[in-house]
Design an enzyme around this catalytic site. Structure first.
Site, PDB file in Angstrom:
ATOM      1  N   LYS A   1      39.927  33.596  24.115  1.00  0.00           N
ATOM      2  CA  LYS A   1      40.335  33.530  22.804  1.00  0.00           C
ATOM      3  C   LYS A   1      41.864  33.553  22.917  1.00  0.00           C
ATOM      4  O   LYS A   1      42.558  32.582  22.262  1.00  0.00           O
ATOM      5  CB  LYS A   1      39.900  34.705  21.890  1.00  0.00           C
ATOM      6  CG  LYS A   1      38.389  34.757  21.900  1.00  0.00           C
ATOM      7  CD  LYS A   1      37.870  35.906  21.103  1.00  0.00           C
ATOM      8  CE  LYS A   1      38.347  37.615  21.580  1.00  0.00           C
ATOM      9  NZ  LYS A   1      37.466  37.859  22.949  1.00  0.00           N
TER      10      LYS A   1
ATOM     11  N   ARG B   1      35.431  43.120  14.809  1.00  0.00           N
ATOM     12  CA  ARG B   1      34.509  43.586  15.921  1.00  0.00           C
ATOM     13  C   ARG B   1      33.497  44.815  15.665  1.00  0.00           C
ATOM     14  O   ARG B   1      32.405  44.888  16.415  1.00  0.00           O
ATOM     15  CB  ARG B   1      35.460  44.295  17.108  1.00  0.00           C
ATOM     16  CG  ARG B   1      35.744  43.617  18.399  1.00  0.00           C
ATOM     17  CD  ARG B   1      36.589  44.535  19.094  1.00  0.00           C
ATOM     18  NE  ARG B   1      36.888  44.327  20.324  1.00  0.00           N
ATOM     19  CZ  ARG B   1      37.924  43.681  20.969  1.00  0.00           C
ATOM     20  NH1 ARG B   1      38.836  43.089  20.134  1.00  0.00           N
ATOM     21  NH2 ARG B   1      37.980  43.339  22.309  1.00  0.00           N
TER      22      ARG B   1
ATOM     23  N   ARG C   1      42.287  38.521  35.365  1.00  0.00           N
ATOM     24  CA  ARG C   1      43.331  38.113  34.385  1.00  0.00           C
ATOM     25  C   ARG C   1      44.665  38.870  34.753  1.00  0.00           C
ATOM     26  O   ARG C   1      44.455  40.023  35.154  1.00  0.00           O
ATOM     27  CB  ARG C   1      42.824  38.537  33.138  1.00  0.00           C
ATOM     28  CG  ARG C   1      43.604  38.404  31.943  1.00  0.00           C
ATOM     29  CD  ARG C   1      43.215  38.441  30.709  1.00  0.00           C
ATOM     30  NE  ARG C   1      42.781  39.770  30.094  1.00  0.00           N
ATOM     31  CZ  ARG C   1      42.075  39.752  28.953  1.00  0.00           C
ATOM     32  NH1 ARG C   1      42.030  38.671  28.262  1.00  0.00           N
ATOM     33  NH2 ARG C   1      41.618  41.077  28.813  1.00  0.00           N
TER      34      ARG C   1
ATOM     35  N   ARG D   1      45.941  44.245  33.489  1.00  0.00           N
ATOM     36  CA  ARG D   1      45.838  45.232  32.444  1.00  0.00           C
ATOM     37  C   ARG D   1      44.895  46.294  32.954  1.00  0.00           C
ATOM     38  O   ARG D   1      44.002  46.231  33.409  1.00  0.00           O
ATOM     39  CB  ARG D   1      45.148  44.665  31.201  1.00  0.00           C
ATOM     40  CG  ARG D   1      46.221  44.233  30.285  1.00  0.00           C
ATOM     41  CD  ARG D   1      45.461  43.190  29.065  1.00  0.00           C
ATOM     42  NE  ARG D   1      44.210  43.805  28.370  1.00  0.00           N
ATOM     43  CZ  ARG D   1      43.669  43.064  27.463  1.00  0.00           C
ATOM     44  NH1 ARG D   1      44.069  42.066  27.175  1.00  0.00           N
ATOM     45  NH2 ARG D   1      42.693  43.697  26.827  1.00  0.00           N
TER      46      ARG D   1
ATOM     47  N   ARG E   1      33.653  47.386  28.612  1.00  0.00           N
ATOM     48  CA  ARG E   1      33.998  46.505  27.452  1.00  0.00           C
ATOM     49  C   ARG E   1      32.824  45.386  27.075  1.00  0.00           C
ATOM     50  O   ARG E   1      32.325  45.190  26.005  1.00  0.00           O
ATOM     51  CB  ARG E   1      35.166  45.827  27.612  1.00  0.00           C
ATOM     52  CG  ARG E   1      36.400  46.859  27.678  1.00  0.00           C
ATOM     53  CD  ARG E   1      37.584  46.053  28.184  1.00  0.00           C
ATOM     54  NE  ARG E   1      37.929  45.190  27.619  1.00  0.00           N
ATOM     55  CZ  ARG E   1      38.872  44.001  27.977  1.00  0.00           C
ATOM     56  NH1 ARG E   1      39.329  44.127  29.463  1.00  0.00           N
ATOM     57  NH2 ARG E   1      39.412  43.357  27.200  1.00  0.00           N
TER      58      ARG E   1
HETATM   59  P1  ADP Z   1      40.174  36.818  25.572  1.00  0.00           P
HETATM   60  O1  ADP Z   1      41.370  36.640  24.845  1.00  0.00           O
HETATM   61  O2  ADP Z   1      38.837  36.182  24.928  1.00  0.00           O
HETATM   62  O3  ADP Z   1      39.890  38.241  26.083  1.00  0.00           O
HETATM   63  P2  ADP Z   1      41.737  35.262  27.593  1.00  0.00           P
HETATM   64  O4  ADP Z   1      42.110  34.226  27.097  1.00  0.00           O
HETATM   65  O5  ADP Z   1      42.533  36.233  27.892  1.00  0.00           O
HETATM   66  O6  ADP Z   1      40.292  36.067  26.998  1.00  0.00           O
HETATM   67  O7  ADP Z   1      41.089  34.685  28.987  1.00  0.00           O
HETATM   68  C1  ADP Z   1      40.496  35.668  29.884  1.00  0.00           C
HETATM   69  C2  ADP Z   1      40.749  35.199  31.131  1.00  0.00           C
HETATM   70  O8  ADP Z   1      40.102  34.020  31.669  1.00  0.00           O
HETATM   71  C3  ADP Z   1      42.419  35.071  31.452  1.00  0.00           C
HETATM   72  O9  ADP Z   1      42.760  35.201  32.919  1.00  0.00           O
HETATM   73  C4  ADP Z   1      42.388  33.444  31.235  1.00  0.00           C
HETATM   74  O10 ADP Z   1      43.385  32.931  32.119  1.00  0.00           O
HETATM   75  C5  ADP Z   1      41.255  32.778  31.929  1.00  0.00           C
HETATM   76  N1  ADP Z   1      40.452  31.846  31.208  1.00  0.00           N
HETATM   77  C6  ADP Z   1      40.665  31.626  29.989  1.00  0.00           C
HETATM   78  N2  ADP Z   1      39.998  30.324  29.538  1.00  0.00           N
HETATM   79  C7  ADP Z   1      39.297  29.947  30.553  1.00  0.00           C
HETATM   80  C8  ADP Z   1      38.593  28.762  30.849  1.00  0.00           C
HETATM   81  N3  ADP Z   1      38.169  27.858  30.167  1.00  0.00           N
HETATM   82  N4  ADP Z   1      38.299  28.730  32.360  1.00  0.00           N
HETATM   83  C9  ADP Z   1      38.699  29.584  33.199  1.00  0.00           C
HETATM   84  N5  ADP Z   1      39.470  30.535  32.974  1.00  0.00           N
HETATM   85  C10 ADP Z   1      39.753  30.793  31.662  1.00  0.00           C
HETATM   86  P1  AMP Z   2      41.535  42.917  23.309  1.00  0.00           P
HETATM   87  O1  AMP Z   2      42.916  42.489  23.715  1.00  0.00           O
HETATM   88  O2  AMP Z   2      40.977  42.059  22.166  1.00  0.00           O
HETATM   89  O3  AMP Z   2      40.681  42.510  24.562  1.00  0.00           O
HETATM   90  O4  AMP Z   2      41.226  44.395  22.917  1.00  0.00           O
HETATM   91  C1  AMP Z   2      41.686  45.359  23.861  1.00  0.00           C
HETATM   92  C2  AMP Z   2      41.200  46.655  23.201  1.00  0.00           C
HETATM   93  O5  AMP Z   2      41.763  47.091  21.974  1.00  0.00           O
HETATM   94  C3  AMP Z   2      39.565  46.685  22.965  1.00  0.00           C
HETATM   95  O6  AMP Z   2      38.900  47.010  24.337  1.00  0.00           O
HETATM   96  C4  AMP Z   2      39.796  47.879  21.943  1.00  0.00           C
HETATM   97  O7  AMP Z   2      39.746  49.204  22.837  1.00  0.00           O
HETATM   98  C5  AMP Z   2      40.970  47.672  21.256  1.00  0.00           C
HETATM   99  N1  AMP Z   2      40.591  46.742  19.830  1.00  0.00           N
HETATM  100  C6  AMP Z   2      41.271  45.585  20.001  1.00  0.00           C
HETATM  101  N2  AMP Z   2      40.743  44.997  18.567  1.00  0.00           N
HETATM  102  C7  AMP Z   2      39.911  45.890  18.064  1.00  0.00           C
HETATM  103  C8  AMP Z   2      38.955  46.040  17.090  1.00  0.00           C
HETATM  104  N3  AMP Z   2      39.203  44.800  16.242  1.00  0.00           N
HETATM  105  N4  AMP Z   2      38.353  46.927  16.753  1.00  0.00           N
HETATM  106  C9  AMP Z   2      38.358  48.075  17.504  1.00  0.00           C
HETATM  107  N5  AMP Z   2      39.090  48.077  18.700  1.00  0.00           N
HETATM  108  C10 AMP Z   2      39.771  47.083  19.222  1.00  0.00           C
END
Ligand code: ADP
Ligand code: AMP
Length: 217
Positions: free
Chosen positions: A13, A88, A127, A160, A171
């Protein structure tokens, strides 16, 4: 337009949000990013959020919804927003719909990133995130040009805390228990476009562009 970028943690995302919000000409509203900003600034909200984030649990609905409502009051969100990591829970989805309706708006569409748990585990554990601007990388799939240094702002790129393996598992469990049911709710109330997120970053982006065009964005 108000659009939700939906999917499990690690679906991609954040990686795709910049392009999608640019195409929609609306701000990218990531609740996770907002909490991390508070954490960095050491606010009371940041401290509260940390206690949930570190366990892979969700921050309580009232806290999250208040934050999103304030964000929607900012001028740049007057014409819509791209929501990432929100809603969520079904409660958050209901309260978002209510807030948007008070503003004379509604959720115009949902882009649902579909990807299997095994893929997500590999993505999250590899990541790396910039401490400066929040940009994300992956040790194998999308590394920064210089190890540990952000291409975008030169900041430090680290793992992170909630991307450590034990928290990643928690998660994903939280996602299945509390967030997946939101998808059924969204399908009843909005147009949902399913996107195959188990492809290269460029291929996912192409599908998102097509999905947006289909929803009129
Ligand atoms: P989200 O925001 O949904 O939690 P991220 O965008 O941070 O996910 O992506 C999670 C990890 O996967 C990051 O390290 C990113 O660089 C990698 N990633 C994202 N999209 C792809 C893809 N299509 N193929 C491989 N790796 C990806
Ligand atoms: P994210 O960056 O979206 O992966 O979110 C990281 C963490 O923030 C999650 O694992 C939750 O602990 C908290 N968080 C983010 N968005 C929400 C949401 N909409 N509702 C509840 N917790 C959230």
């Amino acid at each position: 337009m108000d659009v939700i970028l939906f999917g499990p943690p690690g679906a991609g995302k954040g990686t795709q949000a910049g392009v999608v919000s640019g195409l929609l000409a609306v701000p990218h509203v990531s609740t996770g990013d907002i909490f991390r900003k508070h954490l960095k600034q050491g606010t009371a909200l940041g401290q509260l959020a940390r206690s949930f984030m570190d366990k892979g649990a969700l921050v309580p609905d009232e806290v999250v919804v208040d934050i999103v409502a304030s964000r929607l009051d900012e001028a740049d969100a007057g014409g819509g927003a791209l929501f990432d990591g929100f809603p969520r829970t079904v409660r958050q989805a209901e309260l978002l719909a209510q807030r948007l309706s008070e503003l004379g708006r509604s959720v115009d569409g949902v882009l649902n990133l579909v990807v299997a748990d095994e893929v997500v585990v590999g993505r999250l554990s590899g990541r790396r995130t910039c401490m400066g601007c929040g940009a994300t990388y992956h040790v194998s799939f999308n590394p920064p040009s210089t190890l540990g240094v952000c291409d975008r702002c030169g900041g430090e790129v680290v793992q992170r805390k909630d991307d450590e393996e034990e928290t990643v598992r928690a998660r994903i469990e939280t996602y299945h228990r509390e967030t997946r049911p939101v998808l059924a709710w969204l399908r009843e109330h909005s147009a949902v476009v399913d996107i195959n997120a188990d492809q290269s970053i460029d291929a996912v982006e192409a599908e998102l562009r097509a999905g947006l065009a289909a929803m009129g964005g």
